[in-house]
Design a protein around this motif. Structure first.
Motif, mmCIF file in Angstrom:
data_model
loop_
_atom_site.group_PDB
_atom_site.id
_atom_site.type_symbol
_atom_site.label_atom_id
_atom_site.label_comp_id
_atom_site.label_asym_id
_atom_site.label_seq_id
_atom_site.Cartn_x
_atom_site.Cartn_y
_atom_site.Cartn_z
ATOM 1 N N TRP A 519 0.830 -1.211 0.000
ATOM 2 C CA TRP A 519 0.000 0.000 0.000
ATOM 3 C C TRP A 519 0.859 1.253 0.000
ATOM 4 O O TRP A 519 0.603 2.207 -0.752
ATOM 5 C CB TRP A 519 -0.913 -0.043 1.218
ATOM 6 N N LYS A 520 1.899 1.268 0.811
ATOM 7 C CA LYS A 520 2.791 2.427 0.883
ATOM 8 C C LYS A 520 3.555 2.606 -0.431
ATOM 9 O O LYS A 520 3.706 3.730 -0.929
ATOM 10 C CB LYS A 520 3.756 2.270 2.056
ATOM 11 N N ALA A 521 4.009 1.501 -1.016
ATOM 12 C CA ALA A 521 4.781 1.570 -2.248
ATOM 13 C C ALA A 521 3.934 2.070 -3.415
ATOM 14 O O ALA A 521 4.437 2.740 -4.326
ATOM 15 C CB ALA A 521 5.367 0.206 -2.569
ATOM 16 N N LYS A 522 2.655 1.764 -3.397
ATOM 17 C CA LYS A 522 1.774 2.149 -4.498
ATOM 18 C C LYS A 522 1.231 3.574 -4.365
ATOM 19 O O LYS A 522 0.451 4.011 -5.213
ATOM 20 C CB LYS A 522 0.626 1.151 -4.611
ATOM 21 N N GLY A 523 1.653 4.261 -3.312
ATOM 22 C CA GLY A 523 1.248 5.659 -3.178
ATOM 23 C C GLY A 523 0.887 6.073 -1.775
ATOM 24 O O GLY A 523 0.778 7.272 -1.498
ATOM 25 N N GLY A 524 0.697 5.124 -0.865
ATOM 26 C CA GLY A 524 0.326 5.472 0.502
ATOM 27 C C GLY A 524 1.359 6.348 1.189
ATOM 28 O O GLY A 524 1.016 7.314 1.882
ATOM 29 N N ALA A 525 2.642 6.032 0.993
ATOM 30 C CA ALA A 525 3.705 6.813 1.628
ATOM 31 C C ALA A 525 3.753 8.225 1.046
ATOM 32 O O ALA A 525 3.936 9.210 1.780
ATOM 33 C CB ALA A 525 5.050 6.110 1.444
ATOM 34 N N LYS A 526 3.599 8.331 -0.272
ATOM 35 C CA LYS A 526 3.615 9.650 -0.903
ATOM 36 C C LYS A 526 2.413 10.471 -0.462
ATOM 37 O O LYS A 526 2.524 11.680 -0.193
ATOM 38 C CB LYS A 526 3.614 9.479 -2.427
ATOM 39 N N ALA A 527 1.248 9.832 -0.368
ATOM 40 C CA ALA A 527 0.054 10.542 0.092
ATOM 41 C C ALA A 527 0.246 11.059 1.516
ATOM 42 O O ALA A 527 -0.187 12.169 1.845
ATOM 43 C CB ALA A 527 -1.158 9.617 0.020
ATOM 44 N N ALA A 528 0.914 10.286 2.344
ATOM 45 C CA ALA A 528 1.173 10.719 3.717
ATOM 46 C C ALA A 528 1.987 12.009 3.736
ATOM 47 O O ALA A 528 1.719 12.931 4.524
ATOM 48 C CB ALA A 528 1.899 9.615 4.486
ATOM 49 N N GLU A 529 2.990 12.108 2.853
ATOM 50 C CA GLU A 529 3.805 13.321 2.772
ATOM 51 C C GLU A 529 2.961 14.512 2.316
ATOM 52 O O GLU A 529 3.090 15.622 2.850
ATOM 53 C CB GLU A 529 4.962 13.105 1.797
ATOM 54 N N GLU A 530 2.102 14.278 1.334
ATOM 55 C CA GLU A 530 1.284 15.365 0.799
ATOM 56 C C GLU A 530 0.239 15.828 1.811
ATOM 57 O O GLU A 530 -0.024 17.029 1.934
ATOM 58 C CB GLU A 530 0.628 14.896 -0.498
ATOM 59 N N TYR A 531 -0.350 14.881 2.533
ATOM 60 C CA TYR A 531 -1.299 15.274 3.573
ATOM 61 C C TYR A 531 -0.611 16.084 4.667
ATOM 62 O O TYR A 531 -1.174 17.039 5.199
ATOM 63 C CB TYR A 531 -1.957 14.041 4.177
ATOM 64 N N ALA A 532 0.599 15.701 5.004
ATOM 65 C CA ALA A 532 1.339 16.447 6.022
ATOM 66 C C ALA A 532 1.571 17.892 5.574
ATOM 67 O O ALA A 532 1.440 18.835 6.375
ATOM 68 C CB ALA A 532 2.666 15.748 6.322
ATOM 69 N N THR A 533 1.910 18.083 4.304
ATOM 70 C CA THR A 533 2.115 19.435 3.775
ATOM 71 C C THR A 533 0.821 20.240 3.814
ATOM 72 O O THR A 533 0.797 21.401 4.234
ATOM 73 C CB THR A 533 2.639 19.358 2.332
ATOM 74 N N GLU A 534 -0.275 19.625 3.380
ATOM 75 C CA GLU A 534 -1.572 20.300 3.393
ATOM 76 C C GLU A 534 -2.013 20.613 4.822
ATOM 77 O O GLU A 534 -2.565 21.682 5.100
ATOM 78 C CB GLU A 534 -2.627 19.407 2.718
ATOM 79 N N HIS A 535 -1.768 19.689 5.713
ATOM 80 C CA HIS A 535 -2.166 19.865 7.112
ATOM 81 C C HIS A 535 -1.429 21.040 7.733
ATOM 82 O O HIS A 535 -2.014 21.862 8.457
ATOM 83 C CB HIS A 535 -1.876 18.571 7.882
ATOM 84 N N ALA A 536 -0.144 21.130 7.429
ATOM 85 C CA ALA A 536 0.647 22.246 7.954
ATOM 86 C C ALA A 536 0.155 23.577 7.399
ATOM 87 O O ALA A 536 0.079 24.586 8.114
ATOM 88 C CB ALA A 536 2.122 22.034 7.622
ATOM 89 N N ALA A 537 -0.216 23.600 6.113
ATOM 90 C CA ALA A 537 -0.705 24.833 5.488
ATOM 91 C C ALA A 537 -2.046 25.250 6.069
ATOM 92 O O ALA A 537 -2.322 26.440 6.263
ATOM 93 C CB ALA A 537 -0.825 24.635 3.975
#
Length: 538
Positions: A519-537
């Motif tokens: 799940w992480k390899a198929k995009g879960g890990a990348k989505a986690a990074e993007e959510y963190a950026t959005e959350h901070a904003a």
């Protein structure tokens, strides 16, 4: 829709699939990450202007999301729509359905009455929930769009936000901030529902169908558990014993449906009972998936012991409800909205939502919406007409418009009991908003009221009081991730397939880590990074 358009959609359906790459062409030139809100000028959320409705019998608690409860139907109804709505034109809307196909408008008193009140010829394209993903993918790929298109209902479609941003109308200047006051019933939708729908690229594109704060839970045959001596406030051992005790012959302790296993929904109640975070844990600014936590693994191992209805993976949500109503299963995992349908259907036993069974539970909150609708791009006057249609359908509880939209025509679909309450007629068994689901175009914020069943109202209100103060939100709710926009359906499928494989014995719990790694390899890990950026904003 006209016959040619419908045939075009049906024909294209034979070729449609929901894999991540299928809808790549729908982006219409959208750049990766354009759906996100970080660094964008954010349209203000629609201003909340609550409806001054009838005083409830059971008080709400806004802090925790506990709803107002009504034991009796209001005696004096308000008028929620004072101006003309439509212009006599056709309005097409594509929504999900869990009912049987309705008779056409000319043979359907409810449909005809709604058309008259709305001043339009409302044409519905109804998509059964088992076909929703496939049919929606077909429509999105075809470019032949109805006026109003529903998204959500527990399904996440590949490139959903990309499609909306490029192919649908930006409503920001029509309903953002104080602009929504031109549509008072849409202004009555609480902020958490708009926020749960979220912005796309800083803009507002849709209208949410509000749902209260509780998320997916377990609806339960309380009579059966009482007969077995299983307490309402139970622990894990009592929960398991109660469901196993019910399982015998052709009866099973718990059921689920195909849609439960399109993602994490099947595990939500159990994960919350074991104290798992709601989809993500934010720690040190990072998003950590709940699937990696010890609490989620404990919940998964516990679920492998549960006596599931054996055909759960191939049973539709509609059929699973029927199995619960006829007591084939003693419980079913479902959304919060299942309670209302159960109150209308169940007469032979007492039902309730189950309390969490863990020592330190974290019941999962929902996202504040069942789904949302967007509009096909059109001139401003046409968009305003569609907004007026939605405004009428969202008329609040305690208004004459709400009564029509939810109960139909007095004398045809309901009469009034001795206490002034709604008593449904024989016609209402076929002409109702389950079979004619205009409630998925727009609907009022929900209150707790079940005609002729005040005890069900009391039980649900008490369940909210016992559950919501310790509930937790999904920190990604309303945030945008470019990866999730393009691969969310695929990622949910990885989790849903993995849960099904482990729960039904095709894989062991020890293989769960490999599923999460995939799940992480198929995009879960990348989505986690993007959510963190959005959350901070945010």
């Amino acid at each position: 829709m006209d016959r040619r358009s419908l045939l075009k959609m049906i024909g294209a359906g034979a070729l449609a699939v929901t894999a991540g790459g299928t809808l790549a062409g729908c982006g219409g030139g959208a750049t990766k990450g354009a759906v996100g809100n970080s660094g964008k000028n954010l349209t203000p959320w629609p201003t909340y202007v609550p409806f001054a409705g009838p005083k409830p019998d059971l008080a709400p608690e806004a802090k925790f999301g506990i709803q107002a409860g009504y034991l009796n139907y209001p005696q004096h109804l308000a008028t929620a729509v004072k101006d003309k709505v439509g212009d006599g034109s056709d309005v097409t809307a594509m929504v999900i359905t869990y009912g049987t196909p309705p008779k056409p408008a000319e043979q359907n008193q409810l449909w005809a009455a709604l058309n008259k009140a709305l001043g339009v010829n409302l044409k519905l394209v109804l998509v059964p929930d088992a076909e929703f993903q496939k049919k929606m993918a077909t429509v999105m790929a075809s470019g032949d769009l109805p006026d109003i298109i529903m998204f959500g209902a527990g399904y996440y479609l590949s490139r959903e936000q990309d499609f909306i941003q490029t192919q649908c109308a930006d409503l920001s200047d029509l309903i953002g901030g104080d602009h929504v006051k031109a549509y008072p019933n849409l202004a009555n939708i609480p902020a958490y529902s708009w926020q749960g729908m979220g912005r796309i690229g800083g803009k507002i594109y849709g209208i949410p169908t509000e749902r209260p704060m509780p998320g997916n839970s377990l609806i339960l045959n309380r009579t059966a558990m009482d007969s077995a001596g299983v307490p309402r406030d139970w622990n894990a051992d009592q929960f398991l014993a109660g469901l196993k005790g019910y399982t015998s012959g052709k009866k099973y302790g718990i059921g689920a449906s195909t849609s439960n296993f399109t993602g994490w929904a099947s595990a939500a109640y159990h994960a919350g009972s074991f104290g798992a975070p709601n989809l993500w844990k934010v720690e040190g600014g990072k998003f950590i998936p709940t699937y990696e936590t010890d609490q989620f693994r404990q919940a998964l191992e516990f679920m492998t012991k549960l006596p599931y209805y054996p055909d759960s993976l191939t049973t539709s949500a509609v059929d699973m409800k029927s199995l619960f109503y006829n007591q084939t299963v003693a419980s079913m995992t479902d959304g919060f909205g299942a309670y209302a349908g159960t109150a209308a259907k169940v007469k032979d036993f007492t039902f309730d939502f189950a309390l969490p069974y863990g020592k330190n539970p974290t019941p999962w909150q929902g996202n504040g919406r069942f789904g949302y609708v967007v509009f096909k791009k059109a001139p401003t006057d046409r968009l305003k007409l569609l907004l007026r249609v939605c405004d009428y359908l969202a008329a609040p509880f305690g208004s004459t418009e709400y009564e029509l939209c939810n109960f139909g025509v007095e004398g045809a679909h309901f009469t009034r009991g001795a206490d002034g309450g709604i008593v449904t007629t024989e016609l209402a068994k076929t002409e109702n908003i389950t079979n004619l689901p205009v409630k998925y175009i727009a609907a009022a914020p929900q209150v707790i009221y079940f005609p002729g069943n005040p005890e069900a109202t009391k039980r649900l209100h008490q369940w909210e009081r016992d559950t919501l103060p310790r509930s937790v939100a999904d920190p990604s709710n309303g945030l945008r991730s470019a990866t999730w926009s393009t691969s969310g359906a695929q990622l949910d499928k990885v989790i849903g397939d993995g849960l099904a494989a482990v729960i039904f014995g095709r894989k062991s719990v020890s293989e769960w880590d490999a599923i999460v790694k995939d799940w992480k390899a198929k995009g879960g890990a990348k989505a986690a990074e993007e959510y963190a950026t959005e959350h901070a904003a945010a």
